[in-house]
Structures are given as structure tokens and as C-alpha cells.
Enzyme design. Sequence first.
Site, PDB file in Angstrom:
ATOM      1  N   ASP A 107       0.877  -1.166   0.000  1.00 33.52           N
ATOM      2  CA  ASP A 107       0.000   0.000   0.000  1.00 33.52           C
ATOM      3  C   ASP A 107       0.917   1.219   0.000  1.00 33.52           C
ATOM      4  OD1 ASP A 107      -2.005  -1.838   0.315  1.00 33.52           O
ATOM      5  OD2 ASP A 107      -2.771  -1.023   2.191  1.00 33.52           O
ATOM      6  N   HIS A 124       5.215  -7.553  -0.429  1.00 36.72           N
ATOM      7  CA  HIS A 124       4.989  -8.807  -1.136  1.00 36.72           C
ATOM      8  C   HIS A 124       5.611  -8.721  -2.524  1.00 36.72           C
ATOM      9  CE1 HIS A 124       1.586  -9.869   1.710  1.00 36.72           C
ATOM     10  NE2 HIS A 124       1.675  -8.561   1.890  1.00 36.72           N
ATOM     11  N   SER A 136       8.257   3.692   4.853  1.00 35.96           N
ATOM     12  CA  SER A 136       9.455   3.888   4.057  1.00 35.96           C
ATOM     13  C   SER A 136       9.125   3.814   2.581  1.00 35.96           C
ATOM     14  CB  SER A 136      10.528   2.870   4.437  1.00 35.96           C
ATOM     15  OG  SER A 136      11.777   3.278   3.900  1.00 35.96           O
TER      16      SER A 136
END
Length: 271
Positions: free
Chosen positions: A79, A137, A240
Site C-alpha cells: 500500500d 509482497h 518507508s
Amino acid sequence: MKKHYSSIISNGFGVFASKEFPKPIQKIINHSYVKLMGLDMSHFNHPSSYPTLNKLFTRAFVEPKEIMDDEKVMISPVDALVTDYGTIVDGKAYQIKGMEYQIEELFTEYHKEATKAVEGGEFVNLYLSPKDYHRYHTPDKLTIKSLTHIPGKLYPVNFPLLRNKKNLFIENERVIIESEDRKGRIFIMVLVGALNVGKMVVTFEDSIKTNSDIKEPQHYTYSDLTLDKGELFGWFEMGSTILLFSQKGAFEPKLEINQKVKFTQPIGEIK
């Protein structure tokens, strides 16, 4: 060499975030953070259920997301906000429009061939804010070839620094993951550390200890390691950035700058 102030601050915040306070206090901390940052907790456990603030940062989905199985579609690994993307020309990419840097310096000597391989390919910068889901992921099925941990500073990676701090990604601590896609083309993911907790976890390499006393680069190679599309391979402890780099002709981004993307959402076409 003395630790940079950004690492010292991050260590201190990390101690606080990892401490398990008495339940009433922890409840206040967690709920305050959710409210302050505007976290959407609809797909996660109740804020009070997390024993530390760090566990809240690194929360997992209650129900796993469905992964698109179309081999021609690359999905977002996180996200995040798309802060920039484009074509790699003369070995250069951009941390944000107007702030170029040399990929050779980002990748370091451990990935010289990869630097050549991505010339003319595409880069995508994905910024995770403190309110985002912090796990990452794989955007496609990838065979992992090597990993390099580069110790460094932990400057914030927000817009003021992206616009004004030259070579921000190069100065910050990072983890470079070199891989090949289904057709054997080079694909690089770079995890960039940032201020506060500053830790990056890689599930397939326990030796990685970011924001630690390690001063020299650590390099690892793999002979039989393949991750499926959408597979979890780690998490940031605080927000980050992830940088993606593809070989020429392998990937066409379908994005807009400042677009918000979600994990599993299509971000482009795999050629």
C-alpha cells in the site's frame, strides 16, 4: 564511526515502539496512533489487540487478499503512494521529478550487471506513509538471485526531503534484492530505510539486521529461491519506500504520479 543522528533517533523510537506497556496504557497508545495517523483498520484486528505499537505498525490482514493470477499483470507489492516512475536513461532514475541519481551508486558494485541490464527499462517509486500497511509482497513470481544490505543513514523519505536532499536513496540504509522474472529478465527491488524504527525484515534472510552496528555491506546469493506472486517476504517497522526496476521491454507501468495504490492492485503490464 559514530552513528548518524537519524539512527540514534530511530533506535530510541524503536525501543518505545517495541515495549509492551500495561494493557490500559497500550490501549491509549494504539488508539491515539490510529486516530492521529488516520489508519483504516477495517481489514485488520482491533487496535487494542496489538501488544506493542510495533505490532500495530506491522499488522497483517485478517483475511488474506486474493492475488490476481494473470501473468501479464504486475501487482503493487505494498500500500503506497507513487512518488515517481519513468524510464531509466543513461543510468539515471529520479527520487522525484527534478532530483536524479545514478542507479550504479544505488545498486553498488555488487549489482554491476544489473545496472547495465535495467538501462532503458522502467523504475517505480512507492512511498509508504506511517499510516499504511507495512508488509511487502512480490509484485510477480520472482526467482531471487542475490541480496545486499547497505548500512547507511535514516533520513525521512517524505516529500520535503525527496525534493531537496540530493541522493537521498543512496545515503539511506537499504536492502537490494536482485531477481529474475518468469522469462529470466532482471528485476530489482530496493527497500529503503527511513527515520524512526528504521528496521527492514526480510523473511528469507534472517542475517539481515538493519539499523544495527553493522558498518560494512553484507551480500548473499541464492541458488534455488523462488517467490510466488503476492508472497509475503517481509515488512518495514515504520513507513518507508520500495523502488522497483525492470529490464528494458519487460514492464510497462500503468500509473499516475501521486496515485495511491493498494497491495494486489494492478500497476502495469508485463510484456
